[in-house]
Design a protein around this motif. Structure first.
Motif, PDB file in Angstrom:
ATOM      1  N   GLN A 175       0.820  -1.201   0.000  1.00 14.33           N
ATOM      2  CA  GLN A 175       0.000   0.000   0.000  1.00 14.33           C
ATOM      3  C   GLN A 175       0.865   1.267   0.000  1.00 14.33           C
ATOM      4  O   GLN A 175       0.352   2.379   0.099  1.00 14.33           O
ATOM      5  N   LEU A 176       2.171   1.079  -0.137  1.00 13.41           N
ATOM      6  CA  LEU A 176       3.105   2.201  -0.135  1.00 13.41           C
ATOM      7  C   LEU A 176       3.096   2.910  -1.480  1.00 13.41           C
ATOM      8  O   LEU A 176       3.208   2.276  -2.528  1.00 13.41           O
ATOM      9  N   GLN A 177       2.934   4.213  -1.452  1.00 12.11           N
ATOM     10  CA  GLN A 177       3.046   5.009  -2.672  1.00 12.11           C
ATOM     11  C   GLN A 177       4.495   5.415  -2.868  1.00 12.11           C
ATOM     12  O   GLN A 177       5.116   5.986  -1.972  1.00 12.11           O
ATOM     13  N   ILE A 178       5.032   5.125  -4.039  1.00  7.09           N
ATOM     14  CA  ILE A 178       6.411   5.463  -4.372  1.00  7.09           C
ATOM     15  C   ILE A 178       6.387   6.574  -5.413  1.00  7.09           C
ATOM     16  O   ILE A 178       5.744   6.453  -6.455  1.00  7.09           O
ATOM     17  N   ASN A 179       7.093   7.651  -5.136  1.00  6.21           N
ATOM     18  CA  ASN A 179       7.111   8.773  -6.059  1.00  6.21           C
ATOM     19  C   ASN A 179       8.036   8.508  -7.238  1.00  6.21           C
ATOM     20  O   ASN A 179       9.079   7.871  -7.100  1.00  6.21           O
ATOM     21  N   GLY A 180       7.645   9.012  -8.392  1.00  6.09           N
ATOM     22  CA  GLY A 180       8.471   8.875  -9.590  1.00  6.09           C
ATOM     23  C   GLY A 180       7.929   7.837 -10.552  1.00  6.09           C
ATOM     24  O   GLY A 180       6.912   7.182 -10.310  1.00  6.09           O
ATOM     25  N   SER A 181       8.629   7.694 -11.659  1.00  2.00           N
ATOM     26  CA  SER A 181       8.259   6.757 -12.718  1.00  2.00           C
ATOM     27  C   SER A 181       8.684   5.339 -12.366  1.00  2.00           C
ATOM     28  O   SER A 181       9.703   5.132 -11.690  1.00  2.00           O
ATOM     29  N   ILE A 182       7.938   4.355 -12.826  1.00  2.00           N
ATOM     30  CA  ILE A 182       8.281   2.954 -12.545  1.00  2.00           C
ATOM     31  C   ILE A 182       9.657   2.617 -13.088  1.00  2.00           C
ATOM     32  O   ILE A 182      10.489   2.018 -12.393  1.00  2.00           O
ATOM     33  N   ILE A 183       9.927   2.968 -14.338  1.00  2.00           N
ATOM     34  CA  ILE A 183      11.229   2.685 -14.960  1.00  2.00           C
ATOM     35  C   ILE A 183      11.799   4.011 -15.464  1.00  2.00           C
ATOM     36  O   ILE A 183      11.537   4.412 -16.611  1.00  2.00           O
ATOM     37  N   PRO A 184      12.586   4.705 -14.662  1.00  2.00           N
ATOM     38  CA  PRO A 184      13.082   6.034 -15.054  1.00  2.00           C
ATOM     39  C   PRO A 184      13.944   6.019 -16.315  1.00  2.00           C
ATOM     40  O   PRO A 184      14.035   7.044 -17.010  1.00  2.00           O
ATOM     41  N   THR A 185      14.562   4.886 -16.612  1.00  2.00           N
ATOM     42  CA  THR A 185      15.445   4.808 -17.775  1.00  2.00           C
ATOM     43  C   THR A 185      14.694   4.540 -19.073  1.00  2.00           C
ATOM     44  O   THR A 185      15.290   4.532 -20.144  1.00  2.00           O
ATOM     45  N   ALA A 186      13.383   4.322 -18.987  1.00  2.00           N
ATOM     46  CA  ALA A 186      12.566   3.999 -20.160  1.00  2.00           C
ATOM     47  C   ALA A 186      11.737   5.206 -20.584  1.00  2.00           C
ATOM     48  O   ALA A 186      11.530   6.141 -19.806  1.00  2.00           O
ATOM     49  N   PRO A 187      11.228   5.212 -21.813  1.00  2.00           N
ATOM     50  CA  PRO A 187      10.411   6.340 -22.278  1.00  2.00           C
ATOM     51  C   PRO A 187       9.177   6.557 -21.410  1.00  2.00           C
ATOM     52  O   PRO A 187       8.538   5.605 -20.956  1.00  2.00           O
ATOM     53  N   ASN A 188       8.825   7.806 -21.203  1.00  2.00           N
ATOM     54  CA  ASN A 188       7.701   8.142 -20.327  1.00  2.00           C
ATOM     55  C   ASN A 188       6.361   7.712 -20.889  1.00  2.00           C
ATOM     56  O   ASN A 188       5.409   7.502 -20.131  1.00  2.00           O
ATOM     57  N   ASP A 189       6.249   7.599 -22.209  1.00  2.00           N
ATOM     58  CA  ASP A 189       4.950   7.248 -22.792  1.00  2.00           C
ATOM     59  C   ASP A 189       4.743   5.740 -22.901  1.00  2.00           C
ATOM     60  O   ASP A 189       3.735   5.292 -23.439  1.00  2.00           O
ATOM     61  N   MET A 190       5.648   4.964 -22.376  1.00  2.00           N
ATOM     62  CA  MET A 190       5.568   3.508 -22.484  1.00  2.00           C
ATOM     63  C   MET A 190       4.502   2.944 -21.557  1.00  2.00           C
ATOM     64  O   MET A 190       4.317   3.411 -20.433  1.00  2.00           O
ATOM     65  N   TYR A 191       3.770   1.940 -22.039  1.00  2.00           N
ATOM     66  CA  TYR A 191       2.923   1.138 -21.159  1.00  2.00           C
ATOM     67  C   TYR A 191       3.300  -0.320 -21.310  1.00  2.00           C
ATOM     68  O   TYR A 191       3.913  -0.724 -22.307  1.00  2.00           O
ATOM     69  N   MET A 192       2.941  -1.140 -20.282  1.00  2.00           N
ATOM     70  CA  MET A 192       3.605  -2.429 -20.144  1.00  2.00           C
ATOM     71  C   MET A 192       2.665  -3.525 -19.667  1.00  2.00           C
ATOM     72  O   MET A 192       1.803  -3.289 -18.819  1.00  2.00           O
ATOM     73  N   ALA A 193       2.862  -4.715 -20.207  1.00  2.00           N
ATOM     74  CA  ALA A 193       2.292  -5.938 -19.646  1.00  2.00           C
ATOM     75  C   ALA A 193       3.434  -6.626 -18.915  1.00  2.00           C
ATOM     76  O   ALA A 193       4.450  -6.970 -19.528  1.00  2.00           O
TER      77      ALA A 193
END
Length: 360
Positions: free
Chosen positions: A294-312
């Protein structure tokens, strides 16, 4: 004067199109390619050199993938295969499990059923499954909609394991008020099974998605849940699915799933976990939650990857990365990269450092 204005406009357009959302050179402008669906192995290719990418970055990437227990790795740009590599005895025809990356298949088929008027994701789940599909009090059970299952905010207790029998689906909090990664999403398969006349979940999936994309593979029963929840296929089948998603729900000119639904599926679906859509993970958001936390983590999931990426993303690092700004789909199948088997791990961050070295 008109010529000067036209040339100025053209130069602006060219300049604007040479950069993407990820800050790298845009892929060549060409028509999206779709391989045949007749079972042939024909698939157009492109090369690192033709894309203007860095050939010297290829071997370090492959070495890392092999070191990290990968079985396959595919890169598509505009639908064409740029890299296709197999490791550790795996081959192009070997099946492997999608694990939770297959949640996106359930999301997609749910969208298809809705566009055909068979279900409404705003309806409560009990509209289709009847009362008592959980052990929650009836008033609380009736709060849970199909959209809650897509968004992972059913309010059911996620600490009780993968069993989705009624006794194991217990009320914890009102739906919509708590985000938790939970196997209860597979009840959407039961909803579709009930709502699609003359079909089971499997036959509907095959007719509406698998066969239209030329995919191979099958659903296998997982654990003691009694639900068809784990998909197995070869790696190119995973790539075919990713390509259709990249093309906004179309296979060539044929609509598979409505673009509007897919837009909702690949954007934030609720106000708790910014990085989760309809069973898709989203990169580049301001914060995220991990499974079983339940912890909220600030920032992007994968900072080294493109911001517009979505993932399975699935257990043991099964991956479909879709990057619209680069017209790119990337597939990774294999064993767990490290000693953890979560869908998300620091493997993603290092992997993307090496992928981005190809084109930056």
């Amino acid at each position: 004067m008109k010529k000067i204005i036209c040339l100025l406009f053209l130069s602006i357009v060219i300049f604007a199109c040479t950069e993407t959302d990820c800050g790298c050179a845009a892929p060549p402008i060409e028509a999206m390619y779709f391989p045949p669906i007749d079972g042939s192995t024909a698939w157009e290719t492109n090369t690192i050199a033709n894309l203007g990418w860095n050939q010297n970055a290829v071997q370090p990437l492959l070495d890392y993938l092999e070191l990290k227990h990968s079985k396959s790795f595919i890169v598509l740009v505009n639908g064409r295969i740029v890299m296709e590599n197999y490791f550790n005895g795996h081959t192009a025809t070997s099946p492997w499990y999608w694990a939770s990356a297959g949640k996106t298949l359930t999301s997609t088929v749910t969208g298809i059923a809705e566009q055909e008027g068979l279900i409404n994701t705003n309806n409560k789940v009990s509209t289709y499954l009847g009362n008592g599909w959980t052990s929650a009090p009836l008033a609380k059970e009736n709060l849970i909609t199909c959209k809650n299952l897509l968004s992972m905010n059913s309010g059911l207790n996620d600490a009780l394991g993968d069993d989705v029998s009624p006794a194991n689906l217990q009320y914890l909090q009102d739906s919509g008020t708590r985000w938790a990664y939970h196997n209860v999403y597979v009840k959407l398969q039961d909803v579709i099974d009930v709502a699609t006349p003359n079909h089971t979940w499997t036959t509907y999936f095959n007719e509406k998605l698998k066969n239209k994309l030329g995919m191979t593979g099958s659903w296998l029963t997982s654990g003691n849940t009694g639900s068809l929840s784990v998909y197995w296929s070869n790696s190119r089948s995973m790539a075919r699915f990713g390509l259709m998603i990249l093309n906004k729900g179309k296979w060539s000119e044929t609509t598979i799933v409505n673009e509007n639904y897919l837009g909702l599926a690949t954007n934030t679906s609720q106000n708790i976990n910014q990085s989760y859509g309809y069973l898709w993970w989203l990169n580049g958001k301001t914060s995220y939650h991990l499974p079983q936390s339940q912890l909220q983590i600030n920032g992007s999931i994968i900072p080294t990857a493109p911001n517009d990426m979505y993932m399975a993303l699935g257990k043991d690092d099964q991956k479909i990365y879709v990057v619209p700004s680069m017209k790119m789909v990337i597939i990774r199948m294999g064993e767990a990269a490290d000693n953890v088997n979560l869908a998300l791990s620091d493997f993603d961050e290092t992997l993307w450092t090496k992928i981005s070295a190809l084109y930056q």
